[in-house]
Write a protein that holds these residues in place. Structure first.
Motif, short mmCIF file in Angstrom:
data_model
loop_
_atom_site.label_atom_id
_atom_site.label_comp_id
_atom_site.label_asym_id
_atom_site.label_seq_id
_atom_site.Cartn_x
_atom_site.Cartn_y
_atom_site.Cartn_z
N HIS A 237 -6.93 -0.13 -67.65
CA HIS A 237 -7.60 -0.51 -66.41
C HIS A 237 -7.59 -2.03 -66.22
O HIS A 237 -7.29 -2.54 -65.13
CB HIS A 237 -9.04 0.01 -66.43
N VAL B 58 -15.47 -1.62 -59.12
CA VAL B 58 -14.06 -1.83 -58.84
C VAL B 58 -13.47 -0.55 -58.29
O VAL B 58 -14.11 0.49 -58.25
CB VAL B 58 -13.30 -2.25 -60.13
N ASP B 59 -12.20 -0.62 -57.86
CA ASP B 59 -11.62 0.54 -57.20
C ASP B 59 -11.00 1.53 -58.17
O ASP B 59 -10.23 2.38 -57.80
CB ASP B 59 -10.58 0.08 -56.16
N HIS B 60 -11.33 1.43 -59.44
CA HIS B 60 -10.97 2.44 -60.44
C HIS B 60 -12.25 2.94 -61.08
O HIS B 60 -13.19 2.18 -61.29
CB HIS B 60 -10.05 1.85 -61.52
N LYS C 186 -4.25 -3.37 -65.18
CA LYS C 186 -3.88 -3.08 -63.79
C LYS C 186 -4.64 -3.93 -62.78
O LYS C 186 -4.12 -4.23 -61.71
CB LYS C 186 -4.13 -1.60 -63.49
N THR C 187 -5.87 -4.29 -63.10
CA THR C 187 -6.75 -4.85 -62.06
C THR C 187 -7.21 -6.28 -62.29
O THR C 187 -7.65 -6.92 -61.34
CB THR C 187 -8.01 -3.97 -61.93
N LYS D 139 -8.00 -7.14 -55.92
CA LYS D 139 -8.67 -5.86 -55.80
C LYS D 139 -10.03 -6.09 -55.14
O LYS D 139 -10.59 -7.18 -55.21
CB LYS D 139 -8.86 -5.21 -57.17
#
Length: 470
Positions: free
Chosen positions: A69, A32-34, A72-73, A21
């Motif tokens: 989260h 981060v991208d979330h 997932k990352t 990521k």
């Protein structure tokens, strides 16, 4: 993410090293991208640097969302655990009980003796292959169980460092439900851990160690400042006459609770009686749906199944969902009313929004990490519903409810029970009482208050867990 299809239901499982990521380090914070909060981003950064983290926060601060989260990352292999089957379900797909992954049988009286347990080959393989271990609902984890987990991880990995070098994420709120320590076990715990009311922070493997502690403060479940203040006072044991007046202003008296309001009680027999009584009062004959188990789905520590093995329903019955919909149409705890009972499908009307949908059997899988993937060791297939008239406080933990009726019965008898029950509601207007609350219902363990008082408000915090006399 690797998406797998099992018996009619999609399951998304983390599989080994995840795709990278985009992560930027900016002024000590991780972007981060979330979307996560600044507090959560501090915890994420600590984990990326290989530091074990204790993530604490009141009910409704997004702890479960943060676990999702991270899963997932975060690059690396990860196992997600919880102390009970219900908590493991709330932690998400692939989460299993501590007892199951570590192959630890339930203890009947006494405490777990670290030296008396051998490590099974399957458990050793799992522990050797993971980089991160996430434990949800840490307030419910007994210190002897945590010590045993740490010893087994060290021995399995052949490394004499904390947990054999596995990076930990311990998530929970010590103001919520405590470990179950029976009265006959308290003398043993007092002798071995310094207190008969022992908590995870009393574990011997933590003595003299430092953990990064991040405390979450932003609450998403409730928005009313007044209700948040009440919850904060109840959780911290600061009950006042004014708070009692506010709560007891919600006593039903001769009024009727809203249709579909979930009764919450400290006692299992009261919940079972309420569900049975309400179902019997409906016209018609109940239809039974029998669940199907394969392999090793039944949890090692004797928890109930996610949906009853024999699910008895009638048209018009109030129910709650016991899983999350893949499309977000409902979540675990969403209330509904049964419209029609088919042979293999049930039509229900979701109470929030009123949409009518058809529900088919759902399959839960007992999944354990296996190298770069996961191994399914058992399944359970059943309609993902249970009667929704009443639940115990233990079973409601982790859920969000549209409306609750607190049925006090004799009293709230354990640390954190009243706080957990109240905090499931989104507002004070969604809370109803069958009987007035008393100050004595607010059970708080002073040792928990002292633990929080010893933590600074600024995080992440490195704190030593001081040794107690043996």
């Amino acid at each position: 993410m690797a998406t797998r299809f099992f018996g009619g239901a999609f399951f998304s499982c983390q599989s080994g090293i995840l795709p990278s990521k985009t992560i930027y380090k900016i002024r000590g914070k991780v972007d981060v991208d979330h979307a996560i909060t600044e507090e959560q981003s501090r915890a994420y950064g600590e984990l990326l640097m290989g530091h074990s983290v204790m993530l604490l926060g009141p009910a409704g601060t997004g702890k479960s969302e943060f676990i999702r989260h991270v899963r997932k990352t975060m690059p690396g292999r990860m196992a997600v655990l919880a102390p009970t089957g219900m908590a493991a379900m709330n932690a998400g797909l692939g989460a299993v009980t501590i007892h199951s992954l570590f192959s630890i049988p339930p203890v009947n009286g006494g405490y777990f003796d670290v030296e008396s347990f051998t490590i099974r080959r399957r458990t050793a393989k799992i522990l050797k292959g993971i980089d991160y271990l996430v434990v949800d609902e840490i307030s419910m984890v007994r210190p002897d169980l945590f010590d045993l987990m740490e010893s087994m991880a060290r021995r399995a990995r052949g490394k004499e460092v904390f947990f054999g070098g596995i990076c930990l994420l311990l998530v929970g709120d010590f103001h919520q439900l405590p470990p179950v320590i029976r009265s006959e076990e308290r003398d043993l715990f007092a002798a071995h851990y310094g207190s008969g009311n022992a908590y995870l922070f009393d574990a011997k493997c933590l003595r003299g160690r430092c953990l990064s502690v991040v405390q979450l403060s932003k609450i998403f479940r409730q928005s009313s400042e007044k209700f948040l203040a009440i919850l904060g006072c109840v959780g911290g044991g600061r009950i006042t006459e004014e708070i009692l007046r506010e709560l007891n202003g919600r006593v039903l008296g001769g009024a009727t609770a809203p249709k579909g309001a979930l009764t919450v009680t400290p006692y299992r027999e009261s919940a079972e009686q309420k569900n049975h009584r309400e179902l019997e009062a409906l016209p018609g004959v109940a239809r039974e749906y029998v669940g199907e188990k394969t392999g090793t789905f039944q949890s090692a520590n004797g928890d109930d199944l996610p949906s009853p093995e024999v699910l008895s329903l009638k048209e018009g019955a109030s129910v709650i969902f016991t899983c999350n919909a893949s499309n977000g149409e409902w979540v675990n705890g969403t209330g509904a009313t049964v419209l029609r009972l088919g042979q293999r499908r049930i039509d229900v009307a979701i109470r929030r929004g009123g949409s009518a949908i058809s529900i088919s059997p759902h399959e839960w899988s007992h999944i354990i990490p296996d190298g770069d993937g996961y191994e399914i060791t058992g399944t359970y297939r059943q309609i993902p519903l249970r009667l929704g008239y009443a639940l115990t406080v233990h079973k409601i933990q982790g859920k969000t409810c549209d409306a609750i009726v607190l049925q006090r019965d004799r009293s709230f008898f354990a640390h954190g029970q009243l706080y957990v029950a109240l905090s499931r509601a989104t507002s004070l207007d969604a809370v109803y009482l069958t009987d007035p609350i008393r100050a004595s219902d607010v059970k708080i363990d002073r040792r928990v208050i002292e633990f929080y008082e010893n933590l600074s408000a600024d995080g992440p915090i490195l704190f030593p867990v001081l040794p107690r006399d043996e």
